[in-house]
Design a protein around this motif. Structure first.
Motif, short mmCIF file in Angstrom:
data_model
loop_
_atom_site.label_atom_id
_atom_site.label_comp_id
_atom_site.label_asym_id
_atom_site.label_seq_id
_atom_site.Cartn_x
_atom_site.Cartn_y
_atom_site.Cartn_z
N SER B 80 0.90 -1.20 0.14
CA SER B 80 0.18 0.04 0.07
C SER B 80 1.01 1.13 0.07
N GLN B 128 -8.89 0.42 -0.52
CA GLN B 128 -9.18 -0.79 -0.09
C GLN B 128 -10.47 -1.10 0.38
N ASP B 208 -6.17 -0.46 -4.48
CA ASP B 208 -5.63 -1.36 -3.32
C ASP B 208 -6.59 -2.25 -2.59
N GLU B 209 -6.39 -3.46 -3.12
CA GLU B 209 -7.23 -4.64 -2.58
C GLU B 209 -8.61 -4.30 -2.89
MG MG Z 1 -2.24 -2.50 2.43
#
Ligand code: MG
Ligand code: ATP
Lengths: 767, 287
Positions: B80, B128, B208-209
């Motif tokens: 990240s 995320q 991010d994810e």
């Molecule tokens: Mg992360």
């Protein structure tokens, strides 16, 4: 013992300790009880205040109490002692009959006894008048003389309890007035202690003559001595019609003659001479202008008139702005009586009067134009009197029975109009909202309008908020969105310390330090403020124009290092410029010298017609702002900081600037919290007391002029409650003020809470 | 205890005209040759510190244009952090510092004359955890246009439809564009955030994810989406899901404890990695 298979023992690690459960339950109840008691406490406060206020709006309670028979005679005057225990009646011949209403047939074995002035066997009586305030009878004789008779009541309080009222008469010798050997038809007498005049009207061969004498009192070593005539006046030339009513106020500075044709003549006496000042017709607009009755209200600056048709009006003395003298003007109108009044009695403690004709009696209140009580009596009234303590009414009917009525009217002045309406008080040229609860004299008319106080409250709040709101909100936005966290950690606690400054200290600073400075330099203060605001905008704009090469030198979050010196400099320049501006523009000619003086404090009242006070709303707004800023700031800052970081980074990642992020995302999301902050600040400003008490002159004004002070509801309570007699009208009125304050904050808070809930719903963040 | 509420790029606010143009000139250069195309984003000896803690160690990697690059590695390895460095989102954090450089289209993102705001306009980001603004679906999407001062109704409408179609959300929400974004389901919100990220047509998309909180159906939709988006965007995606990395990416970088262990074509990484650690990680024996 039972046949049940033994339950599998619960492993100890799954067992909840009883103490944990118990504590949990206890806290549950504790919190519930706590919350409920707070609600109950607040409601009780409300109920308490309400109970204090409610009696204000009750009318007068009147009920018959006793009746006594009075020896048969033709009575023209009735008077009474303070407790109405020993009233007296004067008949046409001038004899006084006293009636013991407490123990008829008691130890004194008397029900009625008679007294008379010693000179009665010398001459007959033409006319008798009674002044209940001075407790003096004045006789005009059939042979053109007059004499004063003091009815001196005395109360003793014997040890066995109770009260014994006795009476003593003190008479002056007969003094000559007007034409000798002609009966006196009308007589009026007024004495201010230093000056006294007696006016009589006689009819000499179909022609009316009016004579006046001024009296002086010879002081002797043994105290007050005899009155003697110092000067005589012949006022007959003023009489151009048959006179019907004659009055002299207790100040002994005027004579009022009500004529047959409905005109009233007002002669003014300056101690030397009588001069005609005014002629007016109280019932000019009525078909029948004849004046049936004309009497003073307590204080002798209001005249209660009734017309033969029953119309009932009050005329009061006020200052005529054109003539610069006091004249009579129509101020109050009451509902019509059935006919002109045949009996009248003014209260001796307030502006109430008892008026009526025959069976109809009405208790009215002069200040508020209200009828306190009105009834059809079971008898026809010939004489009436309000007890000196305003707790009793006495009626003598034409069958010679005295009826005593209990009067329970603790708050005669209270009415919606008193508190929330415009009233033309005695001495004022127009109706107005006014608060003035105490005056120098007993007959002073109390002014109890809450409107100036409500306006004062709004005014103080308004000036505090226009100062505090922008600063607090912008500071909070800056601190939470732009400032380096390191510096922020230092700024917030400092602001919180500011919030804990006692308002007495702030008020003290405001009154003794700030108010003189500001009033000396109003243009400078204003210019400095304007300069700082303008400079902030200009510097911000120029900063954006600077080449990036220079801008990157200053680390983000430290821009204030470049900013603050500039602002200080500009602020100082504005301050200095203020004096130049004052010297150039705010020039007035000096009062005594005629020289040109540059002074805003003098210029402002001249230019605008408004007044300028040193302790004014400007100062209060400034200092109260200081009390409010930390509150709004901290709560707003918290609300802004609590906006989820994800919103901020989301916005910044989309290419929004910090300012755009703050305005478009952070502010709306935190709006509910910011709203609360403003409301809490507002609440503080509305209820703030000490600062206002100390930093203003506490003048109840009804204007939003920033250069005068004000009196707020809360300050009013603080200032007046210690002086207000327990459960009196003023005491209850102060509670009414508290109730209004309570309702104002309640209303504002309720609206605010509803709006806040809506905002919160709208910008609710999903977690 | 870092307070992230601070921002660091105010110095470059305003007067962006000239600089934006420079960046745009840079953009054009990508067409010039295959080499430039493969080295669209260059990470050069890049180290990164939170205060005194170093989390990235001398990274070197070239990220090709219009491909999907996956960043994989165990939790806390710095994926990240690296991703957030591309659009300088780490600037919000107090006390950060870096060494080395990151170049996009041959131009350093740390260039003091570069306008961070314009850099961020060029690089879309999907977080995320989905983070729609407390506004309507419509306003969420047009936010990037509005802050740029573009308020023409037709353009906004067109953008909303295009972005929502691209994010495969149009059919589900076209009748409720004025409703608050919070009325959407978790998967829909994530797709809304993707639509929002591409509304201003960035060149690079950082994710991010994006599927960590989603069910397999929504995940599938987003993976399809990534496939489509790669036609137009350069995508860098962080994922913990090896299958997903294998399915969607063209190149894969394996980070471990702040170091780049291996960076190669995805096929290579998953079938025949050079490094022992990579092998262990992708086969699930470690991590
Ligand atoms: Mg992360
Ligand atoms: N704001 C911060 N301040 C200090 N240290 C941080 C901060 N953010 C992350 N770190 C540290 O940097 C290291 C890398 O964090 P990062 O978030 O990049 O990991 P990651 O690879 O994304 O992990 P995950 O897969 O769990 O998301 C971690 O050790 C973390 O503790």
């Amino acid at each position: 013992m039972t046949k049940q298979p033994p339950a599998k023992a619960i492993p100890e690690r799954f067992i909840v300790r009883p103490a944990t459960l118990w504590f949990d339950r206890f806290m549950n109840y504790f919190i519930t009880v706590g919350g409920l008691s707070i609600i109950i406490a607040v409601s009780l406060i409300f109920v308490f205040i309400l109970l204090q206020v409610l009696p204000l709006f009750r009318g007068a309670q009147v009920e018959p109490q006793d009746s006594f028979s009075v020896p048969q005679d033709d009575y023209v005057v009735m008077g009474t002692d303070e407790w109405a225990e020993l009233p007296f009646f004067v008949n046409r011949r001038g004899e006084l009959t006293f009636l013991d209403t407490v123990d008829p047939g008691g130890p004194h074995h008397r029900t009625a006894f008679t007294r008379a002035p010693a000179w009665l066997d010398e001459t007959d009586v033409g006319v008798v008048v009674y002044n209940p305030l001075l407790s003096q009878l004045v006789y005009g004789t059939a042979d053109g003389r007059f004499a004063i008779l003091d009815v001196q009541y005395e109360a003793t309080f014997p040890e066995r309890g109770g009260r014994e009222v006795s009476v003593e008469l003190q008479e002056t010798p007969l003094l000559s007035i007007g034409s000798t050997e002609v009966p006196v038809q009308h007589l009026a007498y007024g004495s201010s202690g230093t000056q006294a005049i007696v006016v009589v009207i006689q009819q000499v061969n179909e022609r009316f003559e009016m004579h006046a004498v001024s009296l002086v009192q010879q002081r002797t070593l043994l105290g007050d001595g005899q009155w003697s005539v110092s000067q005589s006046y012949d006022l007959s030339e003023h009489l151009d019609a048959a006179p019907r009513h004659l009055l002299v106020p207790s100040d002994a500075d005027a004579v009022l003659i009500g004529m047959d044709d409905g005109r009233v003549l007002f002669l003014h006496f300056d101690g030397q001479e009588f001069r005609k000042r005014q002629m007016f017709v109280p019932f000019r607009d009525r078909a029948d202008r004849a004046i049936a009755s004309m009497n003073f209200l307590l204080g002798d600056v209001s005249l209660v008139f009734t017309a033969s048709c029953g119309a009932n009006r009050i005329f009061s003395l006020y200052r005529d702005p054109q003539r610069e003298v006091r004249v009579w003007g129509h101020t109050k109108t009451f509902p019509d009586l059935e006919r002109g009044a045949s009996f009248y009695s003014a209260a001796m403690r307030n502006k109430a009067f008892l008026i009526g004709d025959g069976r109809a009696a009405s208790l009215r209140y002069g200040t508020t134009e209200s009828i306190r009580w009105q009834d059809e009596l079971p008898f026809s009234v010939s004489l009436a009197a309000i007890g000196p303590r305003y707790d009793r009414m006495l009626f003598l009917d034409d069958g010679h029975t005295l009826h005593s009525y209990r009067l329970d009217d603790p708050h005669p002045q209270a009415s919606w109009r008193t508190f929330f309406g415009r009233i033309q008080y005695e001495g004022q040229a127009a109706p107005e909202f006014a608060w003035q609860s105490t005056g120098g004299r007993d007959d002073f008319e109390r002014k109890l309008s809450l409107i100036p106080l409500i306006i004062g409250t709004l005014k103080g709040t308004f000036y505090a908020m226009i100062f505090a709101l922008p600063i607090a909100l912008l500071a909070a936005i800056y601190t939470s969105q732009f400032l380096r966290p390191g510096i922020k950690r230092f700024v917030k606690p400092v602001m919180e310390i500011m919030a804990s400054l006692p308002s007495v200290v702030l008020g003290f600073l405001a009154a003794l330090w700030l108010a003189p400075i500001i009033s000396n330099a109003v243009p400078s203060v204003l210019l400095a403020v304007i300069a700082i605001v303008v400079a902030a905008l200009v510097v911000g704009y120029l900063w954006g124009l600077l080449p990036q090469r220079i801008r990157v030198r200053l680390k983000p979050g430290y821009e204030f290092l470049a900013f603050v010196p500039v602002l200080l400099l500009v602020g100082y320049a504005g301050w200095q410029l203020g004096f130049v501006v004052e010297r150039t523009f705010f020039i007035v000619p000096g009062e005594s010298t005629g020289m040109q003086i540059a002074d805003f404090r003098l210029w402002f009242p001249q230019a605008t017609g408004l007044s300028f006070e040193q302790r004014n709303a400007f100062v209060v707004g400034f200092v109260m702002g200081f009390a409010v800023i930390p509150i709004i700031f901290t709560i707003t800052e918290d609300a802004l900081s609590n906006v989820p970081e994800a919103f901020r980074s989301g916005s910044l990642a989309l290419g929004a600037s910090r300012w755009q992020t703050a305005i478009r995302i952070v502010l709306p999301t935190a709006s509910a919290g910011i709203f609360s902050a403003i409301m809490i600040g507002l609440g503080r400003a509305v209820g703030e007391t000490m600062i206002v008490v100390m930093a203003t002159g506490n003048t109840p004004v009804t204007e939003f002029n920033p250069f005068t002070g004000m009196r707020t509801l809360s300050a009013n309570i603080a200032v007046e409650l210690p002086e207000a007699p327990y459960l009196g009208t003023l005491y209850r009125t102060l509670f009414l003020g508290a109730l209004v304050l309570f309702l104002m904050t309640f209303l504002v808070n309720t609206i605010a809470e509803i709006l806040r809930q809506r905002l919160r719903e709208k910008y609710r963040a999903v977690e | 205890m870092n307070d992230k509420r601070d921002s660091t790029f105010a110095a470059s606010r305003g007067s962006g005209e000239i600089r934006q143009k420079r960046v745009q000139v840079g953009q054009r250069q990508k067409q010039t040759g295959n080499d430039a195309h493969a080295r669209y984003i260059q990470v050069r000896d890049h180290s990164f510190f939170y205060g005194t803690t170093q989390v990235l160690y001398d990274l070197n990697m070239d990220i090709p244009e219009r491909h999907v690059t996956a960043l994989i590695g165990p939790s806390g390895c710095g994926k990240s952090t690296l991703l957030r460095n591309f659009n300088r989102m780490n600037d919000l954090i107090d006390g950060i510092s870096h060494r080395g450089d990151i170049l996009i289209d041959g131009r350093s993102i740390y260039d003091p004359y570069l306008e961070v705001i314009s850099l961020r306009k060029r690089i879309g980001m999907v977080f995320q955890k989905s983070n729609p603004f407390p506004k309507s679906i419509y306003e969420n999407i047009v936010y990037s246009l509005r802050v740029a001062g573009r308020n023409r109704r037709a353009e906004l409408d067109e953008t909303v439809e295009r972005s929502l179609r691209a994010a495969a959300l149009w059919d589900e929400v076209k009748d409720r564009l004025r409703e608050t974004a919070f009325s959407l389901s978790g998967g829909q919100m994530q797709r809304l955030c993707i639509a929002r990220a591409i509304a201003n047509r960035p060149e690079i998309l950082l994710m991010d994810e994006p599927c960590s909180a989603l069910d397999p159906v929504a995940t599938g939709k987003i993976e399809d989406l990534i496939h489509q988006l790669k036609e137009e965007y350069t995508i860098i995606i962080v994922t913990h899901n090896m299958q997903q990395a294998a399915r969607v990416s063209d190149r894969t970088a394996f980070l471990y404890m702040g170091r780049l262990i291996e960076y190669n074509d995805t096929e290579k990484i998953f079938t025949n990695p050079t490094e022992e650690q990579t092998e262990a990680y992708v086969s699930g024996r470690f991590g």
